[in-house]
Design a protein around this motif. Structure first.
Motif: not given
Lengths: 317, 292
Positions: B124, B130-132, B135, B164, B169, B171-172
């Motif tokens: 964190w 982080p978005r992906d 990151e 997550s 989400e 994608n996470q």
């Protein structure tokens, strides 16, 4: 060397749903590509606009929104006819605001009688919309379903909290159900599953993802609708392959930037133009992300959006 | 793999009051039950603990270590409470966690050396989540660098790539898996852990185990070293211990692209297969995902 334009590979199709009955019934859905991606797939039915009619004189509409309906706002039947005859409405949405328990709190019986009168007087498809109060909508919309048997209404909002009773009435009297969820793709899918389990046939189901206008979180609605269409068209998610209804007019016309008179906010410019453009621009955003039915208010905003639809579809002269 | 039991948590309706009232018996009983169920570590989560966090953490560590020799994972965002717990902890504690926010790094990295502890490195950053996967990669590189400066080796870092909820989400959910597949290459020697139950946060309670177990198998495929889990899910413990090879094999085959016909599977296997499809992002999550 020839240039290859990359194209999205679609595997799904939005279901076609027939709204209303008779000669002026409207079919929506049927898309096999993202909105207006006519170079990738088909959009056999262009989006349709339903014009709003209130079942009681609106108390808080700005002057610009009232002016086109002067003289008819206390008569839902006359109002609906004016929308169709003068403004070319292809659908009507009767908003049963008078049933709001925090407002006039009119009875289910009265509301259903008004819905029946309007349904009898017009031949275009009629959406009947409650107040999103589960207890009251259960009473009101069930009665509407019953009294308007044979009218093929579109009933909404049907939410998880009241879907069983309203859904059952809609099945019983053959009306279309609008599954309404609060801007959440997972909950949207879940409610469609629940309504399916209840026995609502596919051809009587459309969905309302809950929308707002520009400046009030339209990007959330946009994103959820976009993801719904991606799942429906590229992941064959059958539970999301439904036409989308957007109840937009009331969201735009209640916001501060539309209601405030020019004298109080000269920088915002002409109040009439402001409201019309905000409604038309918000509607255009929603068209870009998959709206099949737009519930709108101002005839001028509607004219602009119709033009946009025709242009995007390559149907202008 | 190592299982860290999650149930001693101040946020819990059942055990939270005992922690706040310093009522040792229920806390000790829960500790013993979790160890019986298979825990290797016990997480002691006292939350942000702004008021008297140091005293609470010390009390909890002492009380729990009266009934077990297992090491504890001290779980708080309050550095003062963290140090207070480390002072009285017997054996080698796990600091859970140190994120990459500058003030947390400055306050807590020195504790790892000072108390010969291990640490969870929570990915964190100063800018949040982080978005992906990329990151996450940037964050772990920075963490290794900063930890190295403080004399901490990669072997002492348990990387937490942040799980997550599937309903928030997808994608996470995928990015976390993707990052785990890269971890051995970008952070050689680092261990790993996840707050597993977060995958099913928001899901009806009776359905949560399918998401937890399936995601655990998917993470184990990429060498997950440990996980903070609901230790009372006996099936999950069996999976972690290698006692459910047929289910693990099914999930692994699906991760390799196989799509067995649901009709060819047992009812139980079909539930795992449907869950893989949701967690891989092929099928959109809804609360009815096991039925359709």
């Amino acid at each position: 060397m020839a240039l290859d334009i990359p194209k999205v590979a679609y595997s799904g199709k939005i279901r076609e749903v027939k709204l209303g009955s008779g000669a002026r019934a409207v079919t929506v859905g049927g898309e096999t590509a993202y909105p207006f991606h006519l170079f990738e797939g088909a959009m056999p039915n262009l989006p349709v606009i339903a014009m709003e009619v209130y079942d009681a004189p609106p108390a808080e509409w700005p002057e610009a929104a009232l002016e086109p309906f002067a003289g008819v706002t206390d008569d839902p039947v006359a109002w609906a006819k004016k929308c169709i005859d003068d403004y070319g409405a292809e659908m009507i949405c009767l908003q049963l605001i008078s049933t709001d328990p925090n407002g006039l709190n009119r009875s289910a019986e009265e509301a259903a009688a008004v819905a029946k009168k309007v349904a009898d007087a017009i031949d275009v498809p009629l959406i009947v919309w409650g107040t999103a109060n589960h207890d009251k909508d259960t009473e009101v919309l069930r009665r509407v379903c019953e009294v308007c048997q044979g009218k093929s209404l579109i009933i909404g909002p049907v939410e998880e909290g009241d879907h069983k009773k309203i859904g059952a009435a809609a099945i019983g009297y053959r009306h279309t159900v609008t599954a309404s969820t609060p801007i959440d793709i997972n909950l949207a899918k879940q409610l469609n599953i629940l309504l399916g389990n209840l026995g609502v046939p596919d051809e009587l189901l459309v969905m309302d993802p809950t929308v707002s206008g520009i400046g009030y979180g339209i990007e959330y609605a946009y994103s959820v609708m976009e993801r719904i269409r991606m799942a429906a068209l590229t992941q064959q998610d059958e539970k999301l392959q439904l036409p989308l209804i957007c109840n937009l007019g009331k969201e735009v016309w209640k916001c501060k930037e539309v209601k405030i008179p020019e004298a109080d906010a000269p920088a915002l410019g002409d109040a009439r133009k402001r409201g019309i453009l905000l409604e038309a621009m918000s509607a255009t955003c929603l068209l870009m992300t998959g709206a099949d039915v737009l519930i709108m208010r101002h005839p001028e905003a509607i004219r602009l959006v119709r033009e946009t639809i025709a242009e995007l579809a390559g149907k202008t002269k | 793999m190592f299982l860290i039991a999650e149930s001693i948590n101040i946020m819990s309706k059942t055990i939270g009051p005992a922690l706040r009232e310093r009522n040792s018996r229920p806390v000790q009983e829960l500790a013993v039950e979790q160890i019986k169920a298979g825990a290797d570590y016990l997480d002691i989560n006292i939350g942000p603990a702004r008021k008297a966090g140091d005293e609470l953490m010390q009390w909890a560590v002492k009380v729990v270590q009266e009934v077990t020799d297992k090491p504890l994972s001290l779980d708080t965002t309050n550095p003062v409470a963290m140090e207070a717990g480390l002072k009285v902890h017997k054996g080698r504690a796990l600091i859970n966690s140190i994120s990459l926010q500058p003030d947390r790094l400055a306050a807590e990295l020195p504790l790892v050396k000072k108390y010969n502890a291990e640490m969870v490195g929570l990915l964190w950053g100063a800018e949040g989540m982080p978005r992906d996967a990329a990151e996450r990669g940037v964050l772990i590189a920075e963490l290794m660098y900063r930890a190295g400066d403080a004399g901490i080796g990669n072997e002492e870092i348990w990387v937490d790539p942040i799980v997550s909820p599937v309903s928030v989400e997808i994608n996470q959910v995928k990015a976390c898996l993707e990052f785990m597949s890269m971890l051995p290459d970008i952070a050689p020697g680092c261990k790993s852990t996840v707050g597993l139950s977060n995958i099913s946060n928001g899901t009806p309670a009776h359905l949560r185990p399918y998401l937890n177990r399936t995601y655990l198998i998917m993470l184990m495929r990429y060498g997950l070293y440990s996980a903070i889990v609901d230790i009372f899910d006996a099936e999950l413990v069996k999976i972690a211990r290698g006692d459910r090879p047929e289910i693990v094999d099914l999930v692994n085959r699906m991760m390799d692209g196989e799509r067995p016909a649901l009709a060819s599977l047992t009812e139980e296997e079909a539930k795992y297969a449907r869950t893989v499809r949701v967690l891989a992002g092929e099928s959109l999550y809804s609360h009815s995902w096991l039925e359709i």
